[in-house]
Scaffold this motif. Structure first.
Motif, PDB file in Angstrom:
ATOM      1  N   SER A 173      47.240  14.031  11.681  1.00 16.39           N
ATOM      2  CA  SER A 173      45.835  14.425  11.700  1.00 16.39           C
ATOM      3  C   SER A 173      45.317  14.839  10.331  1.00 16.39           C
ATOM      4  O   SER A 173      44.148  15.131  10.172  1.00 16.39           O
ATOM      5  CB  SER A 173      45.631  15.578  12.686  1.00 16.39           C
ATOM      6  OG  SER A 173      46.435  16.668  12.312  1.00 16.39           O
ATOM      7  N   SER A 211      36.458  13.940  22.964  1.00 12.62           N
ATOM      8  CA  SER A 211      37.762  14.151  22.337  1.00 12.62           C
ATOM      9  C   SER A 211      38.521  12.829  22.225  1.00 12.62           C
ATOM     10  O   SER A 211      38.179  11.846  22.881  1.00 12.62           O
ATOM     11  CB  SER A 211      38.581  15.167  23.129  1.00 12.62           C
ATOM     12  OG  SER A 211      38.930  14.642  24.399  1.00 12.62           O
ATOM     13  N   TRP A 215      44.815  10.942  18.896  1.00 11.13           N
ATOM     14  CA  TRP A 215      44.832  11.264  17.461  1.00 11.13           C
ATOM     15  C   TRP A 215      45.140  12.742  17.233  1.00 11.13           C
ATOM     16  O   TRP A 215      45.947  13.083  16.358  1.00 11.13           O
ATOM     17  CB  TRP A 215      43.496  10.914  16.813  1.00 11.13           C
ATOM     18  CG  TRP A 215      43.388  11.368  15.388  1.00 11.13           C
ATOM     19  CD1 TRP A 215      42.789  12.515  14.923  1.00 11.13           C
ATOM     20  CD2 TRP A 215      43.934  10.730  14.227  1.00 11.13           C
ATOM     21  NE1 TRP A 215      42.914  12.611  13.566  1.00 11.13           N
ATOM     22  CE2 TRP A 215      43.618  11.530  13.103  1.00 11.13           C
ATOM     23  CE3 TRP A 215      44.663   9.554  14.025  1.00 11.13           C
ATOM     24  CZ2 TRP A 215      43.989  11.187  11.810  1.00 11.13           C
ATOM     25  CZ3 TRP A 215      45.034   9.215  12.728  1.00 11.13           C
ATOM     26  CH2 TRP A 215      44.706  10.016  11.635  1.00 11.13           C
ATOM     27  N   THR A 216      44.515  13.602  18.018  1.00 10.87           N
ATOM     28  CA  THR A 216      44.673  15.036  17.763  1.00 10.87           C
ATOM     29  C   THR A 216      45.932  15.608  18.385  1.00 10.87           C
ATOM     30  O   THR A 216      46.444  16.634  17.934  1.00 10.87           O
ATOM     31  CB  THR A 216      43.467  15.820  18.325  1.00 10.87           C
ATOM     32  OG1 THR A 216      43.375  15.602  19.743  1.00 10.87           O
ATOM     33  CG2 THR A 216      42.176  15.363  17.674  1.00 10.87           C
ATOM     34  N   CYS A 255      41.763  19.219  24.769  1.00 10.54           N
ATOM     35  CA  CYS A 255      41.404  18.793  23.415  1.00 10.54           C
ATOM     36  C   CYS A 255      39.933  19.048  23.121  1.00 10.54           C
ATOM     37  O   CYS A 255      39.062  18.867  23.983  1.00 10.54           O
ATOM     38  CB  CYS A 255      41.712  17.304  23.230  1.00 10.54           C
ATOM     39  SG  CYS A 255      43.468  16.944  23.127  1.00 10.54           S
ATOM     40  N   GLU A 297      36.073  19.568  15.938  1.00 12.25           N
ATOM     41  CA  GLU A 297      37.492  19.279  15.738  1.00 12.25           C
ATOM     42  C   GLU A 297      37.701  18.728  14.327  1.00 12.25           C
ATOM     43  O   GLU A 297      37.378  17.574  14.039  1.00 12.25           O
ATOM     44  CB  GLU A 297      37.974  18.269  16.782  1.00 12.25           C
ATOM     45  CG  GLU A 297      39.412  17.800  16.608  1.00 12.25           C
ATOM     46  CD  GLU A 297      40.403  18.942  16.508  1.00 12.25           C
ATOM     47  OE1 GLU A 297      40.726  19.320  15.345  1.00 12.25           O
ATOM     48  OE2 GLU A 297      40.835  19.445  17.556  1.00 12.25           O
ATOM     49  N   LYS A 351      40.334  17.753  12.868  1.00 14.05           N
ATOM     50  CA  LYS A 351      41.232  16.599  12.834  1.00 14.05           C
ATOM     51  C   LYS A 351      40.458  15.296  13.033  1.00 14.05           C
ATOM     52  O   LYS A 351      40.911  14.232  12.597  1.00 14.05           O
ATOM     53  CB  LYS A 351      42.305  16.726  13.915  1.00 14.05           C
ATOM     54  CG  LYS A 351      43.265  17.892  13.714  1.00 14.05           C
ATOM     55  CD  LYS A 351      44.245  17.977  14.875  1.00 14.05           C
ATOM     56  CE  LYS A 351      45.175  19.174  14.737  1.00 14.05           C
ATOM     57  NZ  LYS A 351      46.102  19.287  15.898  1.00 14.05           N
ATOM     58  N   LEU A 352      39.294  15.373  13.701  1.00 16.22           N
ATOM     59  CA  LEU A 352      38.510  14.172  13.926  1.00 16.22           C
ATOM     60  C   LEU A 352      37.450  13.948  12.843  1.00 16.22           C
ATOM     61  O   LEU A 352      37.299  12.839  12.349  1.00 16.22           O
ATOM     62  CB  LEU A 352      37.845  14.235  15.311  1.00 16.22           C
ATOM     63  CG  LEU A 352      38.810  14.013  16.470  1.00 16.22           C
ATOM     64  CD1 LEU A 352      38.129  14.284  17.809  1.00 16.22           C
ATOM     65  CD2 LEU A 352      39.367  12.599  16.450  1.00 16.22           C
ATOM     66  N   SER A 390      34.432  22.078  10.159  1.00 18.72           N
ATOM     67  CA  SER A 390      35.217  20.896  10.537  1.00 18.72           C
ATOM     68  C   SER A 390      34.856  19.655   9.728  1.00 18.72           C
ATOM     69  O   SER A 390      35.534  18.633   9.837  1.00 18.72           O
ATOM     70  CB  SER A 390      35.014  20.603  12.029  1.00 18.72           C
ATOM     71  OG  SER A 390      35.447  21.687  12.817  1.00 18.72           O
TER      72      SER A 390
END
Length: 558
Positions: free
Chosen positions: A4, A246, A250-251, A258, A264, A266-267, A308
């Motif tokens: 991530s 979500s 991937w996360t 999620c 998020e 990570k996204l 984020s």
């Protein structure tokens, strides 16, 4: 689960094309902004249709960088926007949902097919014209930024967000047809937004009501959605909207827990910024939606989105959000450096659009001659989009002149955004041709069975599309009540048209035919009459696989 926080650098530069003077304006403006003013640049409240003096006072006090305007007549909207720009210390970028047609604001403007109709028409020249028209009309009444195009795929026929807002269910269709539309928008001065990252259309739930899930394994996501996002980024899209969706593959973590992309990192920072290399503006989907508000305390939402990797917080409430952002910085939850990074992107978007040179003077409204040409293209586009979703068993012929006809409109009694129309333009088009037409709105089965024999032909027009009923996009009991003790097998000539979802046959497998028109505005209604009377041929090809009942082993949800 995939890494991530990839170490690779973005492979793309900034999508903003700034002259030396524009770049200097961005840096000079940013340098002289207070922290409070910087935070204001990241907020985008919604403008009420009838703003009061309190509205203007709020805008002066909190200095939001953006403003979302709902559909309303340009003659009402333009003077309000001009006043806002005159009073703003920094130009305000004005955005709207112009997903397929400026007629949502101005009834005199051309009305084009909804995106799934564009997919059915499969015409590159039409896509370019739609982009050009939307941009020229929007800029004329003071809008600089459209929250479109939708680049989602309609993979799940039960999904209420995508449906006719998606161009189809094939990645190949999306990457062929959407970029010419997006390029034409931006070439004519309207910033485009690809939405909804990481991709809607997989879940059967509505992100207005909960965090929905793109449940694809990551290799499949890469092949389907990743290909589309990379294409849009390569083509220079200026902004991308995060969905309250979500992507567990991937996360990592429990898919039910999620976080949505909007909050998020990570996204946004990991997948969108670092792996895909997007350097433009990231805008959130609407902040009040339950898919976001259920996952984080309200006071922390804006700060978490910006931390984020996001830039513009849509449908914000500056009176609440700006103090909360200041508190987040004081508490060390958000850094001033992260804020100014986003402000630089927002100011770069404004400079790219030329707002630093003046945001009050707008291009002129397109001429009557130009609009007349566009109206012709729009009419032809609806005919190209008209699609036989279930072909009639016999050749389509017109009822005899002067015959008694029955036109039935089936639609929800109320809508999420507005009361759906009753499809009376269809009735008017028949009447103009000399037919005696009776129109019934959601009639009872008793009345229909009593009187159906009096009519030579019965037209059943169903208007059911995305955003009409929150949480469901299927014909419910109030629509299908008309068919109890069904008149359909008893009558020799019943003709069905869907002015919205193409998936009706799954819930109505007994219908003998179905013409798809994708939306219920005036032109598609008039076009449907032409097709049903044999005056014109439906030219579309369905851009989605229609669901069928199959024999298969039971598999519980995973």
């Amino acid at each position: 689960m995939h890494n991530s926080s990839p170490t690779q650098s973005p492979s793309h530069g900034s999508p903003f094309n700034l002259s030396p003077g524009a770049y200097e304006w961005v840096e000079h403006t940013l340098e002289h902004m207070s922290l409070r003013q910087c935070l204001g640049q990241l907020l985008c409240p919604i403008l009420t249709k009838e703003p009061t003096e309190d509205t203007f006072a709020m805008l002066r006090e909190f200095e939001p960088g953006g403003l979302f305007v709902p559909s309303q007549p340009p003659e009402q909207l333009k003077p309000v926007l001009e006043r806002i720009q005159r009073e703003a210390k920094t130009p305000v970028v004005v955005c709207a949902d112009i997903e397929h047609s400026p007629a949502l604001f101005d009834p005199e403007a051309p009305d084009f097919p909804r995106p799934m109709g564009m997919g059915a028409a499969n015409d590159l020249a039409l896509m370019q014209t739609i982009g050009e028209v939307c941009a020229k009309e929007a800029r004329a009444f003071g809008v600089h930024w459209t929250l479109a195009p939708v680049v989602d795929l309609s993979l799940n026929f039960l999904n209420q967000i995508t449906n006719t807002r998606a161009i189809g269910d094939q990645t190949e269709t999306a990457v062929r047809l959407i970029p010419p539309w997006m390029r034409a928008l931006q070439a004519n001065g309207l910033a485009a937004t690809a939405k909804h990252f990481p991709g809607d259309g997989v879940d059967d739930r509505d992100q207005h009501l909960c965090t929905s899930v793109n449940s694809l394994p990551f290799d499949e996501w890469e092949e389907l959605y990743g290909t589309i996002w990379r294409k849009m980024i390569d083509e220079g899209v200026l902004s991308i909207m995060t969905g309250h969706i979500s992507l567990p593959s991937w996360t990592g973590g429990d898919p039910a827990e999620c976080l949505p992309a909007t909050i998020e990192p990570k996204l946004i920072d990991g997948l969108l910024r670092r792996k895909l290399g997007f350097a433009g503006v990231v805008v959130s989907d609407a902040a009040p939606m339950v898919g976001l508000t259920s996952r984080c305390h309200e006071r922390d939402l804006a700060a978490t989105f910006i931390r984020s990797g996001g830039d513009v917080y849509l449908f914000s409430e500056p009176e609440k959000d700006l103090p909360a952002l200041l508190e987040a910085i004081e508490d060390g939850l958000l850094s001033e450096e992260r804020v100014r990074e986003s402000v630089r992107r927002v100011l770069s978007l404004k400079a790219h659009l030329g707002l630093h040179e003046g945001a009050i003077e707008n291009p002129p409204t397109p001429s009557k001659e130009e609009r007349a040409k566009w109206h012709e293209i729009a009419a032809a586009g609806h005919l190209k989009a008209a699609t036989w979703l279930k072909s009639p068993s016999n050749k389509v012929t017109a009822p005899k002149k002067g015959a008694k006809l029955l036109a039935i409109t089936l639609r929800p009694k109320s809508g999420f955004q507005a009361r759906p129309p009753e499809l009376t333009d269809f009735v008017d088009a028949l009447t103009e041709r000399g037919y005696e037409v009776t129109h019934e709105l959601n009639p009872s089965h008793r009345d229909l069975n009593l009187h159906c024999h009096e009519y030579e032909t019965i037209f059943v027009n169903v208007y059911l599309r995305s955003h009409m009923q929150m949480g469901v996009i299927r014909p419910t009991a109030d629509l299908l009540f008309s068919f109890w003790r069904s008149f359909v097998p008893k009558h020799r000539d019943v003709r069905f048209t869907s002015f919205g979802t193409p998936y009706l046959e799954y819930d109505m497998p007994w219908i003998p035919n179905l013409l798809g028109m994708w939306t219920g505005h005036t032109l598609p209604q008039q076009t449907a009459v032409k097709v049903w009377l044999g005056e014109a041929e439906a030219g579309g090809t369905c851009p989605v696989v229609l669901p069928k009942v199959t024999v298969r082993p039971w598999r519980p949800y995973l």
